[in-house]
Design an enzyme around this catalytic site. Structure first.
Site, short mmCIF file in Angstrom:
data_model
loop_
_atom_site.label_atom_id
_atom_site.label_comp_id
_atom_site.label_asym_id
_atom_site.label_seq_id
_atom_site.Cartn_x
_atom_site.Cartn_y
_atom_site.Cartn_z
N SER A 49 78.49 -29.01 42.17
CA SER A 49 77.70 -29.83 42.14
C SER A 49 77.62 -31.63 42.91
O SER A 49 76.91 -31.54 44.26
CB SER A 49 76.52 -30.99 41.13
N ARG B 188 85.47 -20.88 37.40
CA ARG B 188 86.08 -20.80 38.99
C ARG B 188 87.39 -21.00 39.56
O ARG B 188 87.61 -19.85 40.38
CB ARG B 188 85.26 -22.24 40.16
N HIS C 208 75.82 -21.93 40.60
CA HIS C 208 74.86 -21.94 38.93
C HIS C 208 74.22 -20.89 39.20
O HIS C 208 74.17 -19.90 38.13
CB HIS C 208 74.01 -23.01 38.84
N LYS D 74 75.62 -40.44 31.70
CA LYS D 74 75.20 -39.97 33.56
C LYS D 74 74.25 -40.95 34.21
O LYS D 74 72.82 -40.46 33.60
CB LYS D 74 75.33 -38.91 33.73
P1 ADP Z 1 78.55 -29.83 33.62
O1 ADP Z 1 77.67 -29.06 32.32
O2 ADP Z 1 80.28 -29.40 32.83
O3 ADP Z 1 77.90 -30.62 33.83
P2 ADP Z 1 78.02 -28.55 36.09
O4 ADP Z 1 76.34 -27.92 35.57
O5 ADP Z 1 78.13 -28.55 37.47
O6 ADP Z 1 78.73 -28.61 35.32
O7 ADP Z 1 77.94 -26.63 35.54
C1 ADP Z 1 77.88 -25.33 34.32
C2 ADP Z 1 78.36 -23.72 34.36
O8 ADP Z 1 77.91 -23.84 35.44
C3 ADP Z 1 79.97 -24.92 34.17
O9 ADP Z 1 80.11 -23.89 33.28
C4 ADP Z 1 80.70 -25.15 35.94
O10 ADP Z 1 82.11 -24.35 35.40
C5 ADP Z 1 79.68 -23.58 35.81
N1 ADP Z 1 79.58 -23.77 37.71
C6 ADP Z 1 79.88 -24.63 38.16
N2 ADP Z 1 79.70 -24.04 39.51
C7 ADP Z 1 79.98 -23.22 39.72
C8 ADP Z 1 79.72 -22.18 40.87
N3 ADP Z 1 80.54 -22.23 41.73
N4 ADP Z 1 80.05 -20.82 40.21
C9 ADP Z 1 80.21 -20.75 39.21
N5 ADP Z 1 80.49 -21.20 38.07
C10 ADP Z 1 80.45 -22.69 38.22
#
Ligand code: ADP
Length: 161
Positions: free
Chosen positions: A129, A90, A17, A41
């Protein structure tokens, strides 16, 4: 001024992130990290805790702001004048889900909200995550996954280490 929002759950914030945040902050004049307060959630960290973690992690990036929001991203974007949503990709497995969200947001916003994808750095392409939570719940090593200051905060949630 070109501004964008990077929405997500960030539960917990990972180095993947953070990499997207840094790169998007280089592209836009102002980047808002929008922490989703999703009542459907049960999160590891409360929305307030996630906002504080993100503020700490981005304190040296002057054009990054951190806010929380609930409800639909398109409504929050309209109220605050965002026309670009940043998301990370990813792997091919992310693509279908992300494409669906992007197209839904485009439709719901009557074309006002576009999505810009940044591909994950290969170094972080395995990171999620949910993976971090799984490892931490068994007391495994998460030091390559999250910012250093966040490690003990995560373990504390599982009462180990
Ligand atoms: P969500 O909003 O679906 O709950 P997250 O908070 O985990 O997902 O992630 C927010 C954004 O960051 C999403 O677009 C996700 O694809 C991206 N993301 C999550 N992990 C990574 C990573 N390791 N590298 C790049 N982008 C990521």
């Amino acid at each position: 001024m070109k501004k964008a929002i990077y929405p997500g759950s960030f539960d917990p914030l990972t180095l993947g992130h953070l990499d997207i945040i840094k790169r998007a902050a280089d592209i836009f004049d102002e980047l808002t990290v929008g922490v989703l307060d999703n009542h459907a959630k049960t999160p590891l960290f409360s929305v307030e805790e996630r906002v504080n973690i993100l503020k700490e992690a981005t304190k040296d990036i002057s054009n990054v702001r951190v806010e929380s929001f609930s409800g639909l991203l398109v409504d929050y974007a309209k109220q605050n004048g965002y026309h670009v949503s940043v998301r990370g990709l990813r792997a091919i497995t992310d693509f279908e889900y992300e494409l669906q969200i992007a197209q839904t947001n485009k439709m719901l916003s009557a074309g006002a909200l576009d999505t810009m994808f940044l591909t994950s750095d290969v170094e972080y392409s395995y990171l999620s995550s949910s993976g971090v939570k799984e490892i931490a719940s068994f007391g495994g090593d998460i030091s390559h996954c999250v910012p250093a200051f966040e490690i003990d905060m995560i373990y504390a949630k599982y009462n180990n280490k």
